[in-house]
Design a protein around this motif. Structure first.
Motif, PDB file in Angstrom:
ATOM      1  N   GLU A 130       1.142   7.182   7.064  1.00  0.00           N
ATOM      2  CA  GLU A 130       0.079   8.229   6.992  1.00  0.00           C
ATOM      3  C   GLU A 130      -1.110   8.045   6.624  1.00  0.00           C
ATOM      4  O   GLU A 130      -2.094   8.704   6.993  1.00  0.00           O
ATOM      5  CB  GLU A 130       0.691   9.216   5.658  1.00  0.00           C
ATOM      6  CG  GLU A 130       2.091   9.862   5.961  1.00  0.00           C
ATOM      7  CD  GLU A 130       3.182   9.148   5.689  1.00  0.00           C
ATOM      8  OE1 GLU A 130       4.267   9.923   5.351  1.00  0.00           O
ATOM      9  OE2 GLU A 130       3.208   7.955   5.456  1.00  0.00           O
ATOM     10  N   HIS A 131      -1.260   6.952   6.057  1.00  0.00           N
ATOM     11  CA  HIS A 131      -2.902   6.303   5.883  1.00  0.00           C
ATOM     12  C   HIS A 131      -3.295   5.240   6.974  1.00  0.00           C
ATOM     13  O   HIS A 131      -4.422   4.653   6.715  1.00  0.00           O
ATOM     14  CB  HIS A 131      -2.949   5.784   4.581  1.00  0.00           C
ATOM     15  CG  HIS A 131      -2.628   6.951   3.499  1.00  0.00           C
ATOM     16  ND1 HIS A 131      -3.631   7.698   2.986  1.00  0.00           N
ATOM     17  CD2 HIS A 131      -1.491   7.058   2.961  1.00  0.00           C
ATOM     18  CE1 HIS A 131      -2.953   8.627   2.116  1.00  0.00           C
ATOM     19  NE2 HIS A 131      -1.814   8.199   2.097  1.00  0.00           N
ATOM     20  N   TRP A 132      -2.363   4.899   8.084  1.00  0.00           N
ATOM     21  CA  TRP A 132      -2.712   3.986   8.816  1.00  0.00           C
ATOM     22  C   TRP A 132      -3.968   4.220   9.493  1.00  0.00           C
ATOM     23  O   TRP A 132      -4.298   5.427  10.000  1.00  0.00           O
ATOM     24  CB  TRP A 132      -1.755   3.938  10.133  1.00  0.00           C
ATOM     25  CG  TRP A 132      -1.817   2.938  11.213  1.00  0.00           C
ATOM     26  CD1 TRP A 132      -1.838   3.072  12.344  1.00  0.00           C
ATOM     27  CD2 TRP A 132      -2.064   1.305  11.041  1.00  0.00           C
ATOM     28  NE1 TRP A 132      -2.079   2.126  13.110  1.00  0.00           N
ATOM     29  CE2 TRP A 132      -2.126   0.933  12.290  1.00  0.00           C
ATOM     30  CE3 TRP A 132      -2.244   0.721   9.979  1.00  0.00           C
ATOM     31  CZ2 TRP A 132      -2.557  -0.502  12.587  1.00  0.00           C
ATOM     32  CZ3 TRP A 132      -2.470  -0.790  10.151  1.00  0.00           C
ATOM     33  CH2 TRP A 132      -2.547  -1.202  11.656  1.00  0.00           C
ATOM     34  N   GLY A 133      -4.846   3.156   9.710  1.00  0.00           N
ATOM     35  CA  GLY A 133      -6.154   3.422  10.347  1.00  0.00           C
ATOM     36  C   GLY A 133      -7.303   3.977   9.501  1.00  0.00           C
ATOM     37  O   GLY A 133      -8.468   3.946   9.954  1.00  0.00           O
ATOM     38  N   ARG A 134      -6.950   4.226   8.188  1.00  0.00           N
ATOM     39  CA  ARG A 134      -8.024   4.674   7.380  1.00  0.00           C
ATOM     40  C   ARG A 134      -8.073   3.851   6.052  1.00  0.00           C
ATOM     41  O   ARG A 134      -8.707   2.913   5.841  1.00  0.00           O
ATOM     42  CB  ARG A 134      -7.889   6.421   7.098  1.00  0.00           C
ATOM     43  CG  ARG A 134      -7.897   7.263   8.401  1.00  0.00           C
ATOM     44  CD  ARG A 134      -7.747   8.467   7.895  1.00  0.00           C
ATOM     45  NE  ARG A 134      -6.188   8.888   7.388  1.00  0.00           N
ATOM     46  CZ  ARG A 134      -5.091   8.876   8.317  1.00  0.00           C
ATOM     47  NH1 ARG A 134      -5.343   8.846   9.235  1.00  0.00           N
ATOM     48  NH2 ARG A 134      -4.046   9.380   7.330  1.00  0.00           N
ATOM     49  N   ASP A 135      -6.985   4.329   5.213  1.00  0.00           N
ATOM     50  CA  ASP A 135      -6.703   3.626   3.958  1.00  0.00           C
ATOM     51  C   ASP A 135      -5.863   2.393   3.968  1.00  0.00           C
ATOM     52  O   ASP A 135      -5.834   1.699   3.341  1.00  0.00           O
ATOM     53  CB  ASP A 135      -6.404   4.404   2.743  1.00  0.00           C
ATOM     54  CG  ASP A 135      -7.096   5.696   2.557  1.00  0.00           C
ATOM     55  OD1 ASP A 135      -8.545   5.717   2.815  1.00  0.00           O
ATOM     56  OD2 ASP A 135      -6.544   6.797   2.188  1.00  0.00           O
ATOM     57  N   VAL A 136      -5.004   2.297   4.972  1.00  0.00           N
ATOM     58  CA  VAL A 136      -4.366   1.410   5.525  1.00  0.00           C
ATOM     59  C   VAL A 136      -4.526   0.594   6.608  1.00  0.00           C
ATOM     60  O   VAL A 136      -4.833   1.059   7.578  1.00  0.00           O
ATOM     61  CB  VAL A 136      -2.748   1.721   5.656  1.00  0.00           C
ATOM     62  CG1 VAL A 136      -1.863   0.540   6.087  1.00  0.00           C
ATOM     63  CG2 VAL A 136      -2.162   2.440   4.403  1.00  0.00           C
ATOM     64  N   VAL A 137      -5.022  -0.658   6.426  1.00  0.00           N
ATOM     65  CA  VAL A 137      -5.804  -1.589   7.696  1.00  0.00           C
ATOM     66  C   VAL A 137      -5.036  -2.695   7.889  1.00  0.00           C
ATOM     67  O   VAL A 137      -4.355  -3.152   6.986  1.00  0.00           O
ATOM     68  CB  VAL A 137      -7.215  -1.468   7.278  1.00  0.00           C
ATOM     69  CG1 VAL A 137      -7.922  -0.302   6.978  1.00  0.00           C
ATOM     70  CG2 VAL A 137      -7.483  -2.407   5.924  1.00  0.00           C
ATOM     71  N   HIS A 138      -5.318  -3.393   8.728  1.00  0.00           N
ATOM     72  CA  HIS A 138      -4.734  -4.832   9.163  1.00  0.00           C
ATOM     73  C   HIS A 138      -5.905  -5.809   9.258  1.00  0.00           C
ATOM     74  O   HIS A 138      -5.617  -7.031   9.087  1.00  0.00           O
ATOM     75  CB  HIS A 138      -4.002  -4.630  10.307  1.00  0.00           C
ATOM     76  CG  HIS A 138      -4.558  -4.542  11.700  1.00  0.00           C
ATOM     77  ND1 HIS A 138      -5.386  -3.476  11.878  1.00  0.00           N
ATOM     78  CD2 HIS A 138      -4.728  -5.424  12.581  1.00  0.00           C
ATOM     79  CE1 HIS A 138      -5.811  -3.703  13.122  1.00  0.00           C
ATOM     80  NE2 HIS A 138      -5.595  -4.722  13.576  1.00  0.00           N
ATOM     81  N   CYS A 139      -7.040  -5.382   9.699  1.00  0.00           N
ATOM     82  CA  CYS A 139      -8.041  -6.488  10.613  1.00  0.00           C
ATOM     83  C   CYS A 139      -9.362  -6.392   9.485  1.00  0.00           C
ATOM     84  O   CYS A 139      -9.908  -5.616   9.628  1.00  0.00           O
ATOM     85  CB  CYS A 139      -8.354  -6.222  11.834  1.00  0.00           C
ATOM     86  SG  CYS A 139      -9.624  -7.412  12.358  1.00  0.00           S
TER      87      CYS A 139
END
Length: 317
Positions: A130-139
């Motif tokens: 649900e938070h991917w690309g905002r509060d959940v990041v990878h790079c």
């Protein structure tokens, strides 16, 4: 704006992200008849902005694509909204690739540029997606500055967790490594993390918590709450290959161990004659700027190849 799909093209570009549009722009400027087929599923759609792209820092992914499409069209290229359902290489003479869209439209091309990108598979933790690309990041190079000085938890699902935690420690001195399902740390890795001020939290992560749409932390399997502002994850990255596998393209594990990619040489040429690949479909680590450069490079190689074919045909006999 959707455009009519003509019956033949010199090059058909499958995928309209940074790599595909950059390739199409270069091909259109080289005066080839080119069209982009785009299903409209960009990997970076959840992100607020594109970072590290010189001259366009912080531009929204949607704006970047819209501008790129207009630039391709300004040189006579086509951009067609649609999903490729089938690709067949047959004895179609000068245009051997038959491409069918899922709405039944069919076109043919002399060459293909595959720029279908990849799909990120997140660790199976409730609340993470649900938070991917905002509060959940990878790079960290894409999002590190946006989470600078915050409480960052690195979710370790494999040995790369240590590497990721060390990287994020450049952007914040409040980084914790959530051991989760990763193997035990080696003494050397533990020493490096300690030297960079990274705290290691043992235990499997049960869920991600949030309030008012913002991530607030994680809860471990034993019920312990770890307050956080952001979570960094290592995704499994898989090239979108449902269609290109029909052509017999070689798909293999990526050397990084983080997923699968379409195998190609340094020019983007694949194991199937007449097919090139660019961007995240072959280079899992490519950021927008890298993917765009690879699209341009592949388009140049396609131009060399097409000119050679035309020159050879003109002098035959």
């Amino acid at each position: 704006m959707d455009e009519n799909l003509e019956t033949t093209y010199d090059v058909l570009v499958i995928g309209g992200g940074a790599a595909g549009l950059s390739g199409a722009l270069t091909l259109a400027r080289a005066r080839w008849k080119v069209a982009v087929i785009d299903a409209g599923e960009p990997r970076n759609a959840p992100a607020a902005g594109v970072h590290g792209l010189l001259g366009r820092e912080g531009v929204s992914p949607a704006e970047l694509v819209a501008t790129g499409r207009d630039e391709v069209r300004s040189y006579g290229g086509r951009v067609v909204d649609g999903r490729v359902a089938q690709v067949v290489r047959d004895d179609g003479g000068t245009h051997p690739f038959a491409v069918t869209l899922d709405d039944g439209r069919v076109t043919r091309a002399r060459r293909l540029l595959v720029a279908t990108g990849l799909v990120d598979e997140l660790p199976d933790v409730p609340g993470l997606a649900e938070h991917w690309g905002r509060d959940v990041v990878h790079c960290p190079f894409c999002h590190g500055y946006e989470v600078r000085d915050q409480r960052i938890g690195v979710l370790a699902s494999g040995p790369q967790g240590t590497h990721q935690a060390l990287l994020f420690s450049q952007w914040s001195d409040q980084v914790v490594l959530l051991a989760h399902t990763a193997p035990d740390l080696s003494p050397d890795d533990a020493a490096k993390l300690a030297a960079r001020g990274v705290t290691v939290v043992a235990g499997k992560v049960r869920e991600v918590t949030a309030r008012d749409g913002r991530l607030t932390g994680v809860v471990l399997a034993d019920g312990t709450a770890v307050p956080l502002d952001a979570v960094a994850v290592a995704t499994t990255m898989r090239a979108r290959t449902d269609v290109v596998r029909q052509l017999g393209l070689e798909v293999a594990p990526h050397p990084s161990g983080q997923g699968e990619h379409v195998v190609a040489d340094a020019t983007g040429r694949t194991s199937v004659g007449g097919v090139w690949v660019a961007g995240n479909a072959t280079n899992l680590a490519a950021q927008v700027s890298t993917a765009a450069a690879e699209g341009t490079w592949a388009a140049a190689q396609l131009t060399f190849d097409l000119i050679e074919e035309d020159a050879t045909a003109a002098t035959a006999g």
